[in-house]
Design a protein around this motif. Structure first.
Motif, PDB file in Angstrom:
ATOM      1  N   SER A 141       1.115  -1.519   0.004  1.00 11.93           N
ATOM      2  CA  SER A 141      -0.324   0.053   0.189  1.00 11.93           C
ATOM      3  C   SER A 141       0.129   0.548   0.024  1.00 11.93           C
ATOM      4  O   SER A 141       1.778   1.808   0.545  1.00 11.93           O
ATOM      5  CB  SER A 141      -0.854   0.514   1.154  1.00 11.93           C
ATOM      6  N   TYR A 142       0.466   2.126  -0.461  1.00 10.70           N
ATOM      7  CA  TYR A 142       0.962   3.404  -0.389  1.00 10.70           C
ATOM      8  C   TYR A 142       0.137   4.464  -0.903  1.00 10.70           C
ATOM      9  O   TYR A 142      -0.801   4.254  -0.768  1.00 10.70           O
ATOM     10  CB  TYR A 142       2.154   3.647  -1.803  1.00 10.70           C
ATOM     11  N   HIS A 143       1.276   5.817  -0.541  1.00  9.28           N
ATOM     12  CA  HIS A 143      -0.320   6.974  -0.360  1.00  9.28           C
ATOM     13  C   HIS A 143       0.955   8.026  -1.312  1.00  9.28           C
ATOM     14  O   HIS A 143       2.213   8.038  -1.665  1.00  9.28           O
ATOM     15  CB  HIS A 143       0.057   8.368   0.722  1.00  9.28           C
ATOM     16  N   THR A 158      -4.624   6.675  -3.038  1.00 10.19           N
ATOM     17  CA  THR A 158      -3.917   6.096  -1.426  1.00 10.19           C
ATOM     18  C   THR A 158      -4.393   4.866  -2.268  1.00 10.19           C
ATOM     19  O   THR A 158      -6.137   4.284  -2.299  1.00 10.19           O
ATOM     20  CB  THR A 158      -4.977   5.641  -0.132  1.00 10.19           C
ATOM     21  N   THR A 159      -3.638   3.501  -2.669  1.00  6.22           N
ATOM     22  CA  THR A 159      -3.815   2.586  -3.177  1.00  6.22           C
ATOM     23  C   THR A 159      -2.941   1.044  -2.952  1.00  6.22           C
ATOM     24  O   THR A 159      -2.131   1.710  -1.605  1.00  6.22           O
ATOM     25  CB  THR A 159      -3.026   2.160  -4.044  1.00  6.22           C
ATOM     26  N   ARG A 160      -4.132   0.159  -2.446  1.00  5.24           N
ATOM     27  CA  ARG A 160      -3.149  -1.043  -1.751  1.00  5.24           C
ATOM     28  C   ARG A 160      -4.094  -2.411  -2.863  1.00  5.24           C
ATOM     29  O   ARG A 160      -4.723  -2.497  -4.138  1.00  5.24           O
ATOM     30  CB  ARG A 160      -4.830  -1.577  -1.251  1.00  5.24           C
ATOM     31  N   PHE A 161      -2.322  -2.718  -3.279  1.00  4.41           N
ATOM     32  CA  PHE A 161      -2.250  -4.032  -3.670  1.00  4.41           C
ATOM     33  C   PHE A 161      -2.163  -4.958  -3.346  1.00  4.41           C
ATOM     34  O   PHE A 161      -1.669  -5.278  -2.060  1.00  4.41           O
ATOM     35  CB  PHE A 161      -1.171  -3.719  -4.814  1.00  4.41           C
ATOM     36  N   GLU A 162      -2.984  -5.999  -3.573  1.00  7.67           N
ATOM     37  CA  GLU A 162      -2.718  -7.690  -3.303  1.00  7.67           C
ATOM     38  C   GLU A 162      -2.077  -8.593  -4.226  1.00  7.67           C
ATOM     39  O   GLU A 162      -3.668  -8.600  -5.321  1.00  7.67           O
ATOM     40  CB  GLU A 162      -4.303  -7.573  -2.799  1.00  7.67           C
ATOM     41  N   ASP A 173      -4.309  -7.355  -7.743  1.00  7.93           N
ATOM     42  CA  ASP A 173      -6.165  -7.158  -7.239  1.00  7.93           C
ATOM     43  C   ASP A 173      -5.350  -5.253  -6.712  1.00  7.93           C
ATOM     44  O   ASP A 173      -4.990  -5.497  -6.277  1.00  7.93           O
ATOM     45  CB  ASP A 173      -6.961  -8.060  -6.322  1.00  7.93           C
ATOM     46  N   ARG A 174      -6.009  -4.782  -7.776  1.00  8.09           N
ATOM     47  CA  ARG A 174      -5.510  -2.836  -7.010  1.00  8.09           C
ATOM     48  C   ARG A 174      -6.755  -2.178  -6.726  1.00  8.09           C
ATOM     49  O   ARG A 174      -8.408  -2.614  -7.265  1.00  8.09           O
ATOM     50  CB  ARG A 174      -5.230  -2.022  -9.199  1.00  8.09           C
TER      51      ARG A 174
END
Length: 346
Positions: A141-143, A158-162, A173-174
């Motif tokens: 995850s990043y900002h 704000t992004t979360r990658f799985e 999954d983004r």
């Protein structure tokens, strides 16, 4: 007869065991290797890297590998390979941005834009890594801030990658949330939102040169090819194929073709909670593969349009699943529908 039946049962159990083994999740490892690079490996093999240096106009995942080790993204401009097309230098790996936010072009910005014209382009600067976690599913995850050239913040991202995978598949999954620091208008435009530039082999074969013009009148020529390497095509959930996929809607779209002896595919899956679902596909035969729900005006030949406005403090979330598969045959429609269904419930 009993022996034949026994052998049949053994063969069936062996086949089921092999299938289960092929679908077994492989461990994901996420390691920060420098101040602006994080490596993601699956099953002990490289998958991709998250790159966020100040020298890039947006953060990217680059390059991307299949489970078998084949690079499915174009090398140019960061690491050119023989035969790489050299058009559109802003097409790097996988990225997320837009052509017209408060009048600024975030999509087309690159080192190729002269300094005298940079004022018309936006920049996405990653300032915080929020989480990295290895395991059966890897998390990153990043900002980041979407800014003008004076570094005034328009949006906070704000992004979360799985990340996950098995012996023949890789999945990203983004989840990206954009919060407005000031009133923010996404004006309906062709170039957006989630983009990917795939390898030369997956291009649709075309010997003719093509010209593409952006909203500022800049013309880019994509050279035709005669090397017989390109052999790809598109298929959408709505049954559109080849260049006919462009500008149409669908829950998912895949590009697929042969890379060496392997059947390789890249699929992008939309999410039911996304704006303007199902998305339009900005899927070009020369190698650009994008999901853009905010390009309705050009995709419908001006019959309708989709502008998105966020007032200061408001936010919107976009969700996408990317599936990279390799093996003896391309991923099936049934499997993509299954993956779309499970993603839609997340």
């Amino acid at each position: 007869m009993r022996t034949i039946k026994t052998l049949s049962i053994v063969a069936m159990l062996t086949a089921l065991s092999s299938l289960a083994q092929a679908q077994k999740a492989e461990p994901v490892k996420i390691v920060k290797v420098s101040k602006d690079k994080i490596d993601i490996s699956i099953g002990g093999k490289p998958f991709t890297s998250f790159l966020f240096p100040d020298t890039l106009e947006k953060p990217v995942l680059y390059p991307l590998y299949t489970a078998g080790g084949t690079v499915v993204t174009r090398g140019f401009p960061l690491a050119p390979r023989t035969g790489d097309p050299v058009d559109h230098p802003h097409h790097i790996g996988i990225w997320f941005n837009f052509e017209n936010l408060n009048g600024l072009d975030f999509w087309n910005n690159s080192y190729a834009i002269p300094a005298s014209k940079k004022h018309a382009y936006g920049w996405i600067r990653t300032d915080k890594i929020l989480e990295t976690k290895s395991g059966s599913t890897g998390v990153l995850s990043y900002h980041a801030n979407w800014t003008n050239q004076q570094k005034e913040v328009i949006l906070e991202e704000t992004t979360r990658f799985e990340f996950s995978g098995d012996a023949n598949q890789r999945v990203i999954d983004r989840y990206t949330t954009l919060k407005a620091d000031m009133d923010a208008v996404f004006k309906d435009a062709k170039d957006g939102l989630l983009g990917l530039r795939f390898a030369h082999e997956l291009q649709i074969p075309d010997t003719a040169d093509q010209k593409y013009t952006d909203d500022k009148g800049n013309v880019t020529v994509v050279k035709g090819g005669k090397d017989h390497i390109a052999n790809g095509t598109y298929l959408t959930s709505a049954g559109k194929t080849g260049n006919g996929a462009w500008s149409t809607r669908g829950v998912w779209c895949k590009v697929y073709g042969k890379m060496g002896a392997d059947s390789v595919s890249i699929a992008i899956i939309d999410h039911p909670k996304n704006v303007n679902y199902p998305t339009f596909w900005h899927a070009r035969g020369y190698g650009l593969f994008a999901a853009n729900p905010l390009g309705e005006k050009i995709f419908t030949n001006r019959k309708s349009e989709k502008n998105l406005t966020l007032k200061k403090g408001e936010s919107v979330t976009f969700r996408y699943r990317i599936v990279i598969s390799n093996g003896g045959q391309t991923i099936s429609v049934a499997k993509l529908n299954e993956l779309a269904g499970s993603f839609g419930k997340k």
